[in-house]
Design a protein around this motif. Structure first.
Motif, short mmCIF file in Angstrom:
data_model
loop_
_atom_site.label_atom_id
_atom_site.label_comp_id
_atom_site.label_asym_id
_atom_site.label_seq_id
_atom_site.Cartn_x
_atom_site.Cartn_y
_atom_site.Cartn_z
N ARG A 182 50.15 28.82 45.08
CA ARG A 182 48.90 28.58 43.83
C ARG A 182 47.61 28.79 44.33
NH1 ARG A 182 51.07 23.59 42.36
NH2 ARG A 182 49.24 22.89 41.70
N PRO A 183 47.66 27.52 45.71
CA PRO A 183 45.90 27.73 45.69
C PRO A 183 45.25 29.09 46.27
CG PRO A 183 47.44 26.64 47.09
CD PRO A 183 47.63 27.33 46.63
N GLY A 184 46.05 30.18 46.88
CA GLY A 184 45.10 31.58 47.13
C GLY A 184 45.33 32.16 45.68
N PHE A 185 46.33 32.00 44.53
CA PHE A 185 46.00 32.77 43.56
C PHE A 185 44.34 32.33 43.08
CE2 PHE A 185 46.43 33.66 38.87
CZ PHE A 185 46.63 34.76 39.13
N GLU A 186 44.31 30.96 42.91
CA GLU A 186 42.94 30.15 42.70
C GLU A 186 41.92 30.58 42.77
OE1 GLU A 186 43.27 26.30 41.74
OE2 GLU A 186 41.20 25.86 40.77
N ALA A 187 42.04 30.81 44.07
CA ALA A 187 40.54 31.27 45.32
C ALA A 187 40.27 32.69 44.95
CB ALA A 187 41.26 31.16 46.05
N TRP A 188 41.68 33.14 45.11
CA TRP A 188 41.34 34.91 44.48
C TRP A 188 40.41 35.61 43.40
CZ3 TRP A 188 46.38 35.22 46.65
CH2 TRP A 188 46.14 35.29 48.10
N PHE A 189 41.79 34.73 42.10
CA PHE A 189 41.32 35.34 40.52
C PHE A 189 40.70 34.14 40.01
CE2 PHE A 189 44.89 37.05 42.52
CZ PHE A 189 44.91 38.80 42.71
N GLY A 190 40.61 33.26 40.62
CA GLY A 190 39.92 32.46 39.47
C GLY A 190 40.17 30.85 38.47
N VAL A 191 42.14 31.32 38.47
CA VAL A 191 42.47 30.47 37.33
C VAL A 191 43.45 30.00 38.17
CG1 VAL A 191 43.64 30.94 35.55
CG2 VAL A 191 42.37 32.76 35.29
N GLN A 192 43.98 28.80 37.44
CA GLN A 192 44.78 27.84 37.86
C GLN A 192 46.06 28.20 37.52
OE1 GLN A 192 44.14 23.54 37.59
NE2 GLN A 192 44.26 22.60 40.53
N PRO A 193 46.63 29.12 38.24
CA PRO A 193 48.28 29.32 37.51
C PRO A 193 49.27 28.31 37.89
CG PRO A 193 48.71 29.87 40.40
CD PRO A 193 47.05 29.07 40.03
N GLU A 194 50.43 27.99 36.73
CA GLU A 194 51.44 27.34 37.12
C GLU A 194 52.81 28.29 36.90
OE1 GLU A 194 52.40 25.48 33.26
OE2 GLU A 194 49.90 24.88 33.09
#
Ligand code: ATR
Length: 282
Positions: free
Chosen positions: A256-268
Motif C-alpha cells: 500500500r505505501p509504495g502504491f500511494e507514493a508512486w501513483f498518488g492514490v491510497q489503495p485498499e
C-alpha cells in the motif's frame, strides 16, 4: 490492459528471479480498478547488476520500485537516503525516486505485518503478553521491529540456527530474548502471539513442528507463508479454537505505501483483491 499516455507513471518489482512475484498482479489490479495512468512491471535483475539497475531508475523516469529477494539488503547500501524503519530492519523493499533524482529507500514489511495482524485479529492486544517469533531471516527482522513498535513488551525469538537469531536480536536491540530451537515449545507456554517467519509449512517444504498446546487461550497465531493459505500450523491453531491470520494479507498491506507514493492514490485491501491475487501469478 489499459493504454498508457506519455505521462504514465511507471514502477515495478526488482528481483532475481522475479517470475513468481505476485506484485505485478497486485499493483495491476489497483491500477486497473482505480483507472490510473500507470504501469507496474516485473524487472528481473541479476545480483551483479543490482547497483547499476537501481541507480538507473531515476534516470529512466521511474516513480519507484519494490525490491525483493535477493536484493533487499543490497538496496540498502545503494540508495541515497534510507528511512529509519529500513535502517532498523536492515533491508529496503520500497524505492521512491525523488524529484531531485535521488533514490529513497523504505521498508514497508513491518507495516504490512502489523496491518494484517490488526485487521485479521482485531482483539489482539500488544500489551497482553509474550510474542514468540520463529525464524531469523529478513521477514523475522521486519516482524520483530513491528512488534517492538506496536508496544509488545516481551518478544522471544527462536531459530534453527541460534547464531542467526542472536544476530537479529543484537541488530534490532530492544527486548528480544533468543530461545534455542529445541526450547520453542517451552517458550510458547502462555504466549499470546505466535508468528512463523520460517519457510516451514510452505508447499513442498516440511511442516513446522510446533506444540501449540501451551499458548494462551486467547492467543493469535499467524504465518507469513501464504502458499498454501492455510498452513499446517494455522490448521492446528484453528482446531484448538485460536484466532489465526494467514500470510497473504502481509503481502497485500506492505504494497500500500509504495502504491500511494508512486501513483498518488491510497489503495485498499479487499476480499476481491485477495481472490484476484490468489489466482496468480499467471
Ligand atoms: P527470509 O529472509 O525470506 O525470511 P531465509 O533467510 O531463507 O528467509 O530464512 C528462512 C528461515 O526458515 C530461516 O529462519 C531458516 O532457519 P536457519 O536460519 O536455521 O536456516 C528457517 N528454516 C528453513 N528450513 C528450516 C528447517 N528445516 N527447520 C527449521 N528452520 C528452517
Amino acid at each position: 490492459m489499459s493504454s498508457l499516455s506519455g505521462n504514465a507513471k511507471i514502477a515495478g518489482v526488482i528481483g532475481w528471479p522475479v517470475a513468481h512475484s505476485l506484485s505485478p498482479r497486485l499493483h495491476g489490479y489497483w491500477l486497473r480498478t482505480l483507472a490510473i495512468d500507470g504501469a507496474y512491471i516485473p524487472l528481473p535483475v541479476a545480483p551483479e547488476n543490482i547497483s547499476d539497475a537501481l541507480k538507473a531508475l531515476p534516470k529512466l523516469g521511474f516513480a519507484g520500485a519494490n525490491v525483493t529477494v535477493p536484493h533487499k539488503e543490497a538496496a540498502l547500501a545503494v540508495v541515497d537516503e534510507v528511512s529509519e524503519t529500513a535502517n532498523r530492519i536492515g533491508a529496503v523493499n520500497t524505492l521512491i525516486c525523488k524529484p531531485d533524482g535521488t533514490l529513497f529507500g523504505d521498508n514497508t514489511d513491518a507495516f504490512g505485518f502489523i496491518e494484517n495482524l490488526r485487521v485479521g485479529a482485531p482483539a489482539w492486544d500488544p500489551d497482553a503478553g509474550r510474542a514468540l517469533v520463529l525464524g531469523a531471516g529478513g521477514a523475522a527482522r521486519a516482524v520483530v521491529t513491528a512488534l517492538i513498535d506496536a508496544g509488545v513488551m516481551e518478544i522471544c525469538l527462536s531459530n534453527r540456527t541460534l547464531a542467526r537469531a542472536d544476530d537479529v536480536a543484537q541488530y534490532i536491540g530492544g527486548n528480544v530474548a533468543v530461545v534455542p530451537w529445541d526450547a520453542r515449545d517451552a517458550a510458547a507456554q502462555g504466549a499470546t502471539l505466535l508468528v512463523n517467519t520460517t519457510s516451514l509449512g510452505m508447499a513442498g517444504k516440511a511442516p513446522l513442528e510446533m506444540d501449540i498446546r501451551g499458548l494462551a487461550d486467547d492467543a493469535v497465531v499467524t504465518d507469513i507463508v501464504y502458499a498454501p493459505l492455510q498452513t499446517p500450523l494455522l490448521a492446528s491453531a484453528q482446531a484448538r479454537g485460536l484466532t489465526t491470520v494467514d500470510g497473504l494479507g502481509m503481502l497485500l498491506h506492505q504494497a500500500r505505501p509504495g502504491f500511494e507514493a508512486w501513483f498518488g492514490v491510497q489503495p485498499e485491501v479487499t476480499d476481491d483483491l485477495r481472490r484476484y491475487v490468489l489466482e496468480g501469478p499467471g
